[in-house]
Design a protein around this motif. Sequence first.
Motif, PDB file in Angstrom:
ATOM      1  N   GLY A  94      18.116 -27.013 -47.275  1.00 15.01           N
ATOM      2  CA  GLY A  94      16.856 -26.715 -46.598  1.00 15.01           C
ATOM      3  C   GLY A  94      16.837 -25.322 -45.998  1.00 15.01           C
ATOM      4  O   GLY A  94      17.856 -24.637 -45.899  1.00 15.01           O
ATOM      5  N   ASN A  95      15.617 -24.920 -45.601  1.00 12.83           N
ATOM      6  CA  ASN A  95      15.435 -23.607 -44.998  1.00 12.83           C
ATOM      7  C   ASN A  95      15.760 -23.635 -43.511  1.00 12.83           C
ATOM      8  O   ASN A  95      15.535 -24.643 -42.833  1.00 12.83           O
ATOM      9  N   PRO A 118      18.397 -16.691 -43.445  1.00 15.31           N
ATOM     10  CA  PRO A 118      18.857 -16.986 -44.814  1.00 15.31           C
ATOM     11  C   PRO A 118      20.317 -17.456 -44.810  1.00 15.31           C
ATOM     12  O   PRO A 118      21.098 -17.115 -43.908  1.00 15.31           O
ATOM     13  N   ASP A 119      20.680 -18.216 -45.833  1.00 15.14           N
ATOM     14  CA  ASP A 119      22.052 -18.720 -45.935  1.00 15.14           C
ATOM     15  C   ASP A 119      23.073 -17.581 -45.992  1.00 15.14           C
ATOM     16  O   ASP A 119      24.214 -17.746 -45.560  1.00 15.14           O
ATOM     17  N   ASN A 125      29.044 -23.237 -37.785  1.00 16.62           N
ATOM     18  CA  ASN A 125      28.790 -22.299 -38.885  1.00 16.62           C
ATOM     19  C   ASN A 125      29.174 -22.936 -40.228  1.00 16.62           C
ATOM     20  O   ASN A 125      28.420 -22.858 -41.208  1.00 16.62           O
ATOM     21  N   ALA A 126      30.326 -23.582 -40.263  1.00 15.59           N
ATOM     22  CA  ALA A 126      30.767 -24.245 -41.504  1.00 15.59           C
ATOM     23  C   ALA A 126      29.826 -25.390 -41.876  1.00 15.59           C
ATOM     24  O   ALA A 126      29.505 -25.597 -43.056  1.00 15.59           O
ATOM     25  N   LEU A 127      29.351 -26.106 -40.860  1.00 18.02           N
ATOM     26  CA  LEU A 127      28.441 -27.231 -41.111  1.00 18.02           C
ATOM     27  C   LEU A 127      27.114 -26.751 -41.697  1.00 18.02           C
ATOM     28  O   LEU A 127      26.560 -27.379 -42.613  1.00 18.02           O
ATOM     29  N   LEU A 128      26.622 -25.627 -41.197  1.00 12.44           N
ATOM     30  CA  LEU A 128      25.347 -25.085 -41.690  1.00 12.44           C
ATOM     31  C   LEU A 128      25.436 -24.703 -43.168  1.00 12.44           C
ATOM     32  O   LEU A 128      24.442 -24.777 -43.896  1.00 12.44           O
ATOM     33  N   LEU A 129      26.614 -24.297 -43.606  1.00  9.06           N
ATOM     34  CA  LEU A 129      26.787 -23.915 -45.007  1.00  9.06           C
ATOM     35  C   LEU A 129      26.669 -25.109 -45.952  1.00  9.06           C
ATOM     36  O   LEU A 129      26.449 -24.938 -47.160  1.00  9.06           O
ATOM     37  N   MET A 162      17.339 -31.425 -38.071  1.00  6.70           N
ATOM     38  CA  MET A 162      18.785 -31.444 -37.805  1.00  6.70           C
ATOM     39  C   MET A 162      19.383 -30.036 -37.964  1.00  6.70           C
ATOM     40  O   MET A 162      20.110 -29.549 -37.096  1.00  6.70           O
ATOM     41  N   LYS A 163      19.029 -29.373 -39.079  1.00  6.92           N
ATOM     42  CA  LYS A 163      19.563 -28.039 -39.316  1.00  6.92           C
ATOM     43  C   LYS A 163      19.068 -27.060 -38.266  1.00  6.92           C
ATOM     44  O   LYS A 163      19.818 -26.206 -37.781  1.00  6.92           O
TER      45      LYS A 163
END
Length: 403
Positions: free
Chosen positions: A328-329, A333-334, A320-324, A1-2
């Motif tokens: 998980g990797n 990088p975050d 972008n906000a959702l990924l934060l 998903m990510k």
Amino acid sequence: MKLLIELFLLLMLLAVFYTYLGYGLVIYLIVRLRNLMGKKRPVPNDSSFVPDVMLVVPAYNERDCIDEKVNNSLALDYPSDKLHILFVTEGSTDGTTELVEQYAATNPRVHVMGGRQRLGKIEAVNQAMHGIKAPFVIFTDANTTLNSASIKHIIRHFADPNVGAVAGEKRIQLLSSEAAVGSGEGLYWKYESFLKRLDTELYSVVGAAGELFAIRTELYEQVEKDTLLDDFVISLRIAERGYRVVYEPDAYALERPSFSVGDEKKRKVRIAAGGFQAISRLQPLLNIFRYGWLSFQYTSHRVMRWAIAPFCLPLILVLNALLLTLPGNGLFPDTVYQGLFVAQLGFYSAALLGYYLEDRQIRVKMLFVPYYFSFMNGCALLGYVRYRRGNDNGIWEKVRRAA
């Protein structure tokens, strides 16, 4: 998903970058390579090529600027017996028709086509074109001032039989105290002029600005009366038939910026709605196997700017906000996504600050780009909504210009 969200985010970032910077870089490199190979396109400069020209000026309720426009047109550096001027005043109610008739009574070069009924600009031009005998027509707006040599610079290109239309340059006439929206508009048109120079060298300009452009009269096609971007559609339909549309920066029309943010918003939303309308009516141009370079330029320079990038921008922020929030990797990088998110918030905050200060007529140059960029793309989204409503008839009220 990510991973899937990351891929979508990366794709949209690339689309926005390509739309506003990447395309310019790509065609710059292509043109440079062609020039190094000795394939630079020649510019005709035959001084004996001086055909008859009709300067067509649509002028609905433009009495305040008619005197200046008539005098500017009559003073253009082109043989007086070869340049004729037609004002199309369709249904004007402020005395525009009567004022032009006064000039026509004393100068045989000035003509007027009036009429009591307001038809809309393009329908009035459709009718006017039936009676034009000159082989070349140059369209210009009533509220613009042309440079003296503009006609000569435009007409010389038509010595090349492959040229079907010529686009002049639009320049925004700014004062040192102009508001951010006017300054942003000026920066935008400078960048557009740079891209048009490259477009011409590569193959063809994709659309002309109504402030100043010319066509071969025989190539004019009647345009649907509800058309919002008539100048764009006219020029692209000529290109669709295999003719080049070239750009002439030494022929320019000076125009004042919009009177206010509200007026500029009205204009931008209409242009965006017209862009979506034009895309639907020029669908064949999307076929790169048939139109080659023209399709590549049209898609990159226009379709992506109107129909892709404005929708990507809010989605980039949301994804972008959702990924934060996802564990998980990922591909990066975050900290990369955190930095991107902060950068977006900073950019849009600068745009909001620019809007706040603009409303109070305070100029801050560093805010011009984020403010006008966000403003332009917001108007594109509103333009899409207007287009989907489908209630445009081609008749519109002109926006006010700064004095």
